[in-house]
Design a protein around this motif. Structure first.
Motif, PDB file in Angstrom:
ATOM      1  N   MET A  78     -10.652 -21.273  -0.418  1.00 40.76           N
ATOM      2  CA  MET A  78     -11.022 -20.416   0.673  1.00 40.76           C
ATOM      3  C   MET A  78      -9.944 -19.378   0.952  1.00 40.76           C
ATOM      4  SD  MET A  78     -12.605 -21.371   4.296  1.00 40.76           S
ATOM      5  CE  MET A  78     -11.665 -20.954   5.724  1.00 40.76           C
ATOM      6  N   ASP A  79      -8.676 -19.736   0.841  1.00 41.47           N
ATOM      7  CA  ASP A  79      -7.596 -18.787   1.082  1.00 41.47           C
ATOM      8  C   ASP A  79      -7.677 -17.595   0.143  1.00 41.47           C
ATOM      9  OD1 ASP A  79      -6.606 -20.376   3.101  1.00 41.47           O
ATOM     10  OD2 ASP A  79      -5.138 -21.377   1.829  1.00 41.47           O
ATOM     11  N   VAL A  80      -8.060 -17.835  -1.104  1.00 40.39           N
ATOM     12  CA  VAL A  80      -8.177 -16.751  -2.077  1.00 40.39           C
ATOM     13  C   VAL A  80      -9.294 -15.796  -1.664  1.00 40.39           C
ATOM     14  CG1 VAL A  80      -8.683 -16.182  -4.480  1.00 40.39           C
ATOM     15  CG2 VAL A  80      -7.242 -18.145  -3.957  1.00 40.39           C
ATOM     16  N   ALA A  81     -10.386 -16.345  -1.168  1.00 41.63           N
ATOM     17  CA  ALA A  81     -11.499 -15.510  -0.717  1.00 41.63           C
ATOM     18  C   ALA A  81     -11.071 -14.626   0.449  1.00 41.63           C
ATOM     19  CB  ALA A  81     -12.684 -16.384  -0.318  1.00 41.63           C
ATOM     20  N   ILE A  82     -10.347 -15.192   1.380  1.00 37.02           N
ATOM     21  CA  ILE A  82      -9.878 -14.430   2.538  1.00 37.02           C
ATOM     22  C   ILE A  82      -8.885 -13.366   2.104  1.00 37.02           C
ATOM     23  CG2 ILE A  82      -8.557 -14.584   4.690  1.00 37.02           C
ATOM     24  CD1 ILE A  82      -9.839 -17.399   5.034  1.00 37.02           C
ATOM     25  N   LEU A  83      -7.947 -13.737   1.239  1.00 35.96           N
ATOM     26  CA  LEU A  83      -6.953 -12.778   0.755  1.00 35.96           C
ATOM     27  C   LEU A  83      -7.629 -11.613   0.043  1.00 35.96           C
ATOM     28  CD1 LEU A  83      -4.010 -11.912   0.230  1.00 35.96           C
ATOM     29  CD2 LEU A  83      -4.159 -13.202  -1.908  1.00 35.96           C
ATOM     30  N   GLY A  84      -8.583 -11.914  -0.811  1.00 30.36           N
ATOM     31  CA  GLY A  84      -9.288 -10.863  -1.532  1.00 30.36           C
ATOM     32  C   GLY A  84      -9.991  -9.903  -0.597  1.00 30.36           C
ATOM     33  N   GLU A  85     -10.619 -10.455   0.432  1.00 27.78           N
ATOM     34  CA  GLU A  85     -11.310  -9.610   1.410  1.00 27.78           C
ATOM     35  C   GLU A  85     -10.312  -8.768   2.202  1.00 27.78           C
ATOM     36  OE1 GLU A  85     -14.406 -10.085   5.116  1.00 27.78           O
ATOM     37  OE2 GLU A  85     -14.405 -11.597   3.536  1.00 27.78           O
ATOM     38  N   GLN A  86      -9.178  -9.370   2.561  1.00 30.19           N
ATOM     39  CA  GLN A  86      -8.154  -8.622   3.289  1.00 30.19           C
ATOM     40  C   GLN A  86      -7.597  -7.477   2.444  1.00 30.19           C
ATOM     41  OE1 GLN A  86      -5.413 -11.743   4.339  1.00 30.19           O
ATOM     42  NE2 GLN A  86      -6.399 -12.122   6.302  1.00 30.19           N
ATOM     43  N   VAL A  87      -7.346  -7.743   1.170  1.00 32.89           N
ATOM     44  CA  VAL A  87      -6.825  -6.702   0.282  1.00 32.89           C
ATOM     45  C   VAL A  87      -7.862  -5.598   0.120  1.00 32.89           C
ATOM     46  CG1 VAL A  87      -6.095  -6.193  -2.077  1.00 32.89           C
ATOM     47  CG2 VAL A  87      -5.235  -8.229  -0.936  1.00 32.89           C
ATOM     48  N   VAL A 127      -3.744   3.884   5.011  1.00 37.43           N
ATOM     49  CA  VAL A 127      -2.536   3.481   4.279  1.00 37.43           C
ATOM     50  C   VAL A 127      -2.891   3.063   2.853  1.00 37.43           C
ATOM     51  CG1 VAL A 127      -0.625   1.835   4.195  1.00 37.43           C
ATOM     52  CG2 VAL A 127      -1.331   2.800   6.382  1.00 37.43           C
ATOM     53  N   GLY A 128      -3.967   2.322   2.701  1.00 34.47           N
ATOM     54  CA  GLY A 128      -4.404   1.903   1.369  1.00 34.47           C
ATOM     55  C   GLY A 128      -4.753   3.091   0.492  1.00 34.47           C
ATOM     56  N   ARG A 129      -5.474   4.043   1.053  1.00 31.08           N
ATOM     57  CA  ARG A 129      -5.823   5.261   0.289  1.00 31.08           C
ATOM     58  C   ARG A 129      -4.570   6.058  -0.048  1.00 31.08           C
ATOM     59  NH1 ARG A 129     -10.252   4.856   3.688  1.00 31.08           N
ATOM     60  NH2 ARG A 129      -9.359   6.239   5.265  1.00 31.08           N
ATOM     61  N   PHE A 130      -3.628   6.130   0.885  1.00 28.39           N
ATOM     62  CA  PHE A 130      -2.350   6.812   0.648  1.00 28.39           C
ATOM     63  C   PHE A 130      -1.634   6.177  -0.538  1.00 28.39           C
ATOM     64  CE2 PHE A 130       2.251   6.756   1.302  1.00 28.39           C
ATOM     65  CZ  PHE A 130       2.536   8.109   1.389  1.00 28.39           C
ATOM     66  N   LEU A 131      -1.529   4.855  -0.521  1.00 30.33           N
ATOM     67  CA  LEU A 131      -0.861   4.150  -1.622  1.00 30.33           C
ATOM     68  C   LEU A 131      -1.609   4.349  -2.939  1.00 30.33           C
ATOM     69  CD1 LEU A 131       0.187   0.806   0.084  1.00 30.33           C
ATOM     70  CD2 LEU A 131       1.667   2.700  -0.605  1.00 30.33           C
ATOM     71  N   SER A 132      -2.918   4.277  -2.897  1.00 33.42           N
ATOM     72  CA  SER A 132      -3.721   4.464  -4.102  1.00 33.42           C
ATOM     73  C   SER A 132      -3.485   5.846  -4.703  1.00 33.42           C
ATOM     74  CB  SER A 132      -5.206   4.280  -3.774  1.00 33.42           C
ATOM     75  OG  SER A 132      -5.991   4.463  -4.924  1.00 33.42           O
ATOM     76  N   GLU A 133      -3.463   6.851  -3.856  1.00 30.77           N
ATOM     77  CA  GLU A 133      -3.220   8.214  -4.341  1.00 30.77           C
ATOM     78  C   GLU A 133      -1.841   8.340  -4.971  1.00 30.77           C
ATOM     79  OE1 GLU A 133      -3.875  10.853  -1.044  1.00 30.77           O
ATOM     80  OE2 GLU A 133      -5.979  10.244  -0.859  1.00 30.77           O
ATOM     81  N   LYS A 175      -1.883  -1.299  -9.528  1.00 30.32           N
ATOM     82  CA  LYS A 175      -3.351  -1.286  -9.528  1.00 30.32           C
ATOM     83  C   LYS A 175      -3.893  -2.637  -9.981  1.00 30.32           C
ATOM     84  CE  LYS A 175      -4.974   2.903  -8.534  1.00 30.32           C
ATOM     85  NZ  LYS A 175      -6.095   3.244  -7.710  1.00 30.32           N
ATOM     86  N   GLY A 176      -3.240  -3.217 -10.985  1.00 29.14           N
ATOM     87  CA  GLY A 176      -3.674  -4.514 -11.510  1.00 29.14           C
ATOM     88  C   GLY A 176      -3.563  -5.620 -10.484  1.00 29.14           C
ATOM     89  N   TRP A 177      -2.472  -5.643  -9.730  1.00 30.98           N
ATOM     90  CA  TRP A 177      -2.293  -6.680  -8.710  1.00 30.98           C
ATOM     91  C   TRP A 177      -3.364  -6.566  -7.635  1.00 30.98           C
ATOM     92  CZ3 TRP A 177       3.504  -5.222  -8.137  1.00 30.98           C
ATOM     93  CH2 TRP A 177       4.231  -5.768  -9.178  1.00 30.98           C
ATOM     94  N   ILE A 178      -3.628  -5.341  -7.204  1.00 30.01           N
ATOM     95  CA  ILE A 178      -4.644  -5.125  -6.173  1.00 30.01           C
ATOM     96  C   ILE A 178      -6.020  -5.544  -6.701  1.00 30.01           C
ATOM     97  CG2 ILE A 178      -5.831  -3.373  -4.790  1.00 30.01           C
ATOM     98  CD1 ILE A 178      -2.980  -3.982  -3.822  1.00 30.01           C
ATOM     99  N   SER A 179      -6.349  -5.084  -7.893  1.00 33.59           N
ATOM    100  CA  SER A 179      -7.648  -5.424  -8.491  1.00 33.59           C
ATOM    101  C   SER A 179      -7.790  -6.924  -8.688  1.00 33.59           C
ATOM    102  CB  SER A 179      -7.824  -4.709  -9.832  1.00 33.59           C
ATOM    103  OG  SER A 179      -7.860  -3.323  -9.644  1.00 33.59           O
ATOM    104  N   GLY A 208     -10.694 -12.886  -5.034  1.00 34.97           N
ATOM    105  CA  GLY A 208     -11.330 -13.140  -3.740  1.00 34.97           C
ATOM    106  C   GLY A 208     -12.842 -13.126  -3.821  1.00 34.97           C
ATOM    107  N   LEU A 209     -13.383 -12.157  -4.549  1.00 34.99           N
ATOM    108  CA  LEU A 209     -14.840 -12.085  -4.704  1.00 34.99           C
ATOM    109  C   LEU A 209     -15.377 -13.312  -5.434  1.00 34.99           C
ATOM    110  CD1 LEU A 209     -15.319  -8.318  -5.609  1.00 34.99           C
ATOM    111  CD2 LEU A 209     -15.964  -9.461  -3.482  1.00 34.99           C
TER     112      LEU A 209
END
Length: 87
Positions: free
Chosen positions: A1-10, A18-24, A62-66, A72-73
Motif C-alpha cells: 500500500m505504501d508504494v501505491a500512495i508514494l506513486g500517487e504522491q509523485v 514545482v513538478g513542471r518546473f523540475l521537469s522542464e 526522469k527514470g526515478w520519477i517514472s 505506484g500504479l
C-alpha cells in the motif's frame, strides 16, 4: 500500500508548478548535454564526460520519477484486484 500512495504522491507532485518546473529543467539539462556531445572536442575526455554526465543525470531523474509512478500504479491495481476478489 505504501508504494501505491508514494506513486500517487509523485504523480500528483509532477503535475504541480514545482513538478513542471523540475521537469522542464531536467529536459533542458538533457538537451544541453546532447548538444554538447555534438560540439565538444572528441579529443578532450573531460568535456566528453561532462556532457555524458549531463545526459545521464537527466535520464536518471526522469527514470526515478517514472519508476515511482509506475510502481505506484501497479501496486494500486493489485490492491484494487484484491478488494474486488474479497468484496
Amino acid at each position: 500500500m505504501d508504494v501505491a500512495i508514494l506513486g500517487e504522491q509523485v504523480d500528483n507532485f509532477w503535475r504541480t508548478d514545482v513538478g513542471r518546473f523540475l521537469s522542464e529543467h531536467i529536459e533542458e539539462e538533457r538537451a544541453a548535454g546532447l548538444e554538447a556531445l555534438t560540439t565538444v572536442d572528441a579529443e578532450n575526455p573531460k568535456l566528453v564526460r561532462e556532457a555524458q554526465n549531463m545526459v545521464w543525470r537527466a535520464a536518471q531523474m526522469k527514470g526515478w520519477i517514472s519508476q515511482a509512478i509506475m510502481s505506484g500504479l501497479k501496486a494500486k491495481m493489485v490492491l484494487e484486484d484484491r478488494m474486488e476478489d474479497n468484496g
